[in-house]
Design a protein around this motif. Structure first.
Motif, PDB file in Angstrom:
ATOM      1  N   TYR A 152     -18.999 -11.171 -20.515  1.00 25.56           N
ATOM      2  CA  TYR A 152     -19.033 -12.315 -21.353  1.00 25.56           C
ATOM      3  C   TYR A 152     -17.308 -12.641 -22.076  1.00 25.56           C
ATOM      4  O   TYR A 152     -17.103 -11.445 -22.422  1.00 25.56           O
ATOM      5  CB  TYR A 152     -20.251 -12.477 -22.437  1.00 25.56           C
ATOM      6  CG  TYR A 152     -21.500 -12.397 -21.772  1.00 25.56           C
ATOM      7  CD1 TYR A 152     -21.952 -13.684 -21.358  1.00 25.56           C
ATOM      8  CD2 TYR A 152     -22.088 -11.198 -21.448  1.00 25.56           C
ATOM      9  CE1 TYR A 152     -23.228 -13.414 -20.485  1.00 25.56           C
ATOM     10  CE2 TYR A 152     -23.315 -11.146 -20.738  1.00 25.56           C
ATOM     11  CZ  TYR A 152     -23.895 -12.152 -20.029  1.00 25.56           C
ATOM     12  OH  TYR A 152     -24.998 -12.243 -19.644  1.00 25.56           O
ATOM     13  N   ASP A 153     -17.203 -13.644 -22.458  1.00 26.85           N
ATOM     14  CA  ASP A 153     -15.922 -13.903 -23.150  1.00 26.85           C
ATOM     15  C   ASP A 153     -15.970 -13.346 -24.557  1.00 26.85           C
ATOM     16  O   ASP A 153     -17.128 -13.457 -25.081  1.00 26.85           O
ATOM     17  CB  ASP A 153     -15.457 -15.301 -23.047  1.00 26.85           C
ATOM     18  CG  ASP A 153     -14.440 -15.558 -23.975  1.00 26.85           C
ATOM     19  OD1 ASP A 153     -14.392 -16.153 -25.170  1.00 26.85           O
ATOM     20  OD2 ASP A 153     -13.391 -15.895 -23.321  1.00 26.85           O
ATOM     21  N   LYS A 154     -15.111 -12.949 -25.131  1.00 23.48           N
ATOM     22  CA  LYS A 154     -15.207 -12.386 -26.683  1.00 23.48           C
ATOM     23  C   LYS A 154     -15.700 -13.702 -27.602  1.00 23.48           C
ATOM     24  O   LYS A 154     -16.198 -13.168 -28.704  1.00 23.48           O
ATOM     25  CB  LYS A 154     -13.886 -11.954 -27.162  1.00 23.48           C
ATOM     26  CG  LYS A 154     -13.292 -10.641 -26.559  1.00 23.48           C
ATOM     27  CD  LYS A 154     -12.025 -10.123 -26.862  1.00 23.48           C
ATOM     28  CE  LYS A 154     -11.895  -8.799 -25.944  1.00 23.48           C
ATOM     29  NZ  LYS A 154     -10.405  -8.415 -26.364  1.00 23.48           N
ATOM     30  N   HIS A 159     -21.448 -11.318 -25.990  1.00 20.87           N
ATOM     31  CA  HIS A 159     -20.295 -10.241 -25.622  1.00 20.87           C
ATOM     32  C   HIS A 159     -20.540  -9.013 -27.023  1.00 20.87           C
ATOM     33  O   HIS A 159     -20.331  -7.931 -26.647  1.00 20.87           O
ATOM     34  CB  HIS A 159     -18.790 -10.693 -25.950  1.00 20.87           C
ATOM     35  CG  HIS A 159     -17.674  -9.795 -25.910  1.00 20.87           C
ATOM     36  ND1 HIS A 159     -17.149  -9.199 -24.512  1.00 20.87           N
ATOM     37  CD2 HIS A 159     -17.114  -9.219 -27.030  1.00 20.87           C
ATOM     38  CE1 HIS A 159     -16.197  -8.340 -24.872  1.00 20.87           C
ATOM     39  NE2 HIS A 159     -16.027  -8.307 -26.234  1.00 20.87           N
TER      40      HIS A 159
END
Length: 391
Positions: A152-154, A159
């Motif tokens: 997952y994106d930060k 994430h």
């Protein structure tokens, strides 16, 4: 020595001083001293006598089940959330299972996980102070040292799910990949006990892989080894969840088997499955597994298709790693008797016989419970030492 013995009694249950001495290759006096220390701290207790071998029966010891130390286990797959509370004897004492909650970056996914966890803690009436730790297991590129899921994106709250859970409940929290936890469960409690080389296939809505190499869980240089589902063996044009074409997952998962059934029914094939009233994917998956075990031809054929593709992927793994055993675990292992013939057919077709004959194929009886059991075991592996007092 104390922590080694405490872990041994957790993972292998009751043992005598003589057994522990043999296990750790330590003298009887050294083991006796450690046992007395653990008894004084009330971390262990006597559990009766070992079976007689002709002489005086030895006293056995086990983890003290009166301890107020529990484990809060959060088990996630692509679509469903389950929460379990384990006691120190590795028994589930409360749980909320299979709540539909797709892992997406919307705020609702994390909120639901926290809600179900709070709900179970309230129902259990166990104070938060009595939990040793929280363990989270989930699919994806989990970095357990950094405590993040790089799938997952930060900017996505999933994430940083470990941090969010830890901050909310104020309990030490660990995170690990779901398939790694399943492999750990098989290594400690299941079909990979005393096995130096095993590959554990996690058959769920996707397909994961946990690896045991030289008796240790193997995760690769960055912790992401085992992305079995994304081996490009499919000739289908279906797009994988990773965004690419050709991944094994699109033809070798329970999601693929459910789609096989849907396509067959829509084209007019007859099956007891067409009378089922499905509410969600879980109901479809459970019905598919149950009907296959009861002999429904369409269910068997649909699982057979994914079994053959699994076997094709397993043949690739055998060529690369030459394992002692390959274990089918996870939710889909429930229909192992249906899957095995097709897996074996593909292995026979695509694998060099000399290599194939050196690898056993086994079906786990833990099936979907393996993930929670392995997650609890990871809590023990990482936090049990915190219970032991040092001088």
């Amino acid at each position: 020595m104390n922590i080694q013995i405490l872990k041994a009694l957790y993972f292998q249950e009751s043992q005598s001083i003589a057994q522990l001495s043999k296990t750790f290759n330590k003298s009887i006096p050294i083991v006796t001293k450690a046992i007395n220390s653990l008894l004084e701290q009330k971390l262990i207790e006597e559990s009766g006598f070992a079976v007689s071998t002709g002489g005086r029966r030895a006293i056995q010891f086990k983890v003290n089940n009166n301890l107020s130390h529990h484990m809060l286990v959060i088990v996630l797959d692509q679509f469903y959330t389950s929460i379990h509370i384990f006691n120190i004897e590795n028994k589930v004492i409360a749980q909320i299972t299979d709540q539909y909650n797709p892992l997406a970056c919307s705020s609702s996914a994390l909120k639901n996980i926290i809600h179900y966890t709070e709900q179970l803690v309230v129902q259990s009436q166990i104070p938060l102070a009595d939990f040793m730790a929280v363990g989270i297991s989930m699919p994806g590129f989990v970095d357990n040292e950094k405590g993040v899921n790089d799938s997952y994106d930060k900017n996505c709250n999933l994430h940083h799910i470990k941090r969010h859970i830890e901050d909310h409940f104020k309990i030490p929290t660990i995170i690990e990949n779901d398939s790694t936890c399943i492999a750990f469960a098989e290594q400690k409690f299941g079909l990979a006990i005393n096995t130096n080389s095993a590959l554990v296939v996690n058959l769920n809505w996707g397909v994961g892989l946990g690896m045991i190499v030289n008796g240790q869980i193997f995760k690769g240089s960055s912790g992401y080894a085992g992305e079995f589902s994304h081996i490009p063996l499919s000739t289908s044009n279906l797009l994988c969840s990773c965004g690419k074409n050709g991944c094994l997952e699109v033809e070798a998962s329970l999601s693929a088997a459910v789609k096989n059934v849907e396509l067959a029914l829509s084209s007019g094939e007859k099956s007891s499955l067409e009378s089922e009233k499905y509410q969600d994917l879980l109901a479809q998956g459970d019905a598919l597994l149950e009907n296959a075990l009861q002999g429904d031809q369409l269910a068997i054929a649909s699982l057979g298709k994914i079994g053959y593709m699994l076997g094709k992927g397993i043949a690739t793994l055998i060529h690369i790693l030459n394992p002692e055993v390959i274990i089918i675990s996870g939710r889909g292992a429930k229909a192992g008797t249906v899957l095995v013939p097709q897996i074996q057919t593909a292995v026979n077709e695509f694998c060099i016989p000399r290599l194939a004959s050196a690898t056993q194929l086994k079906i786990s009886e833990m099936n979907k419970h393996a993930q929670s059991l392995g997650t609890a075991a990871f809590i023990i592996e990482n936090t049990l030492q915190n219970l032991i007092k040092t001088d």
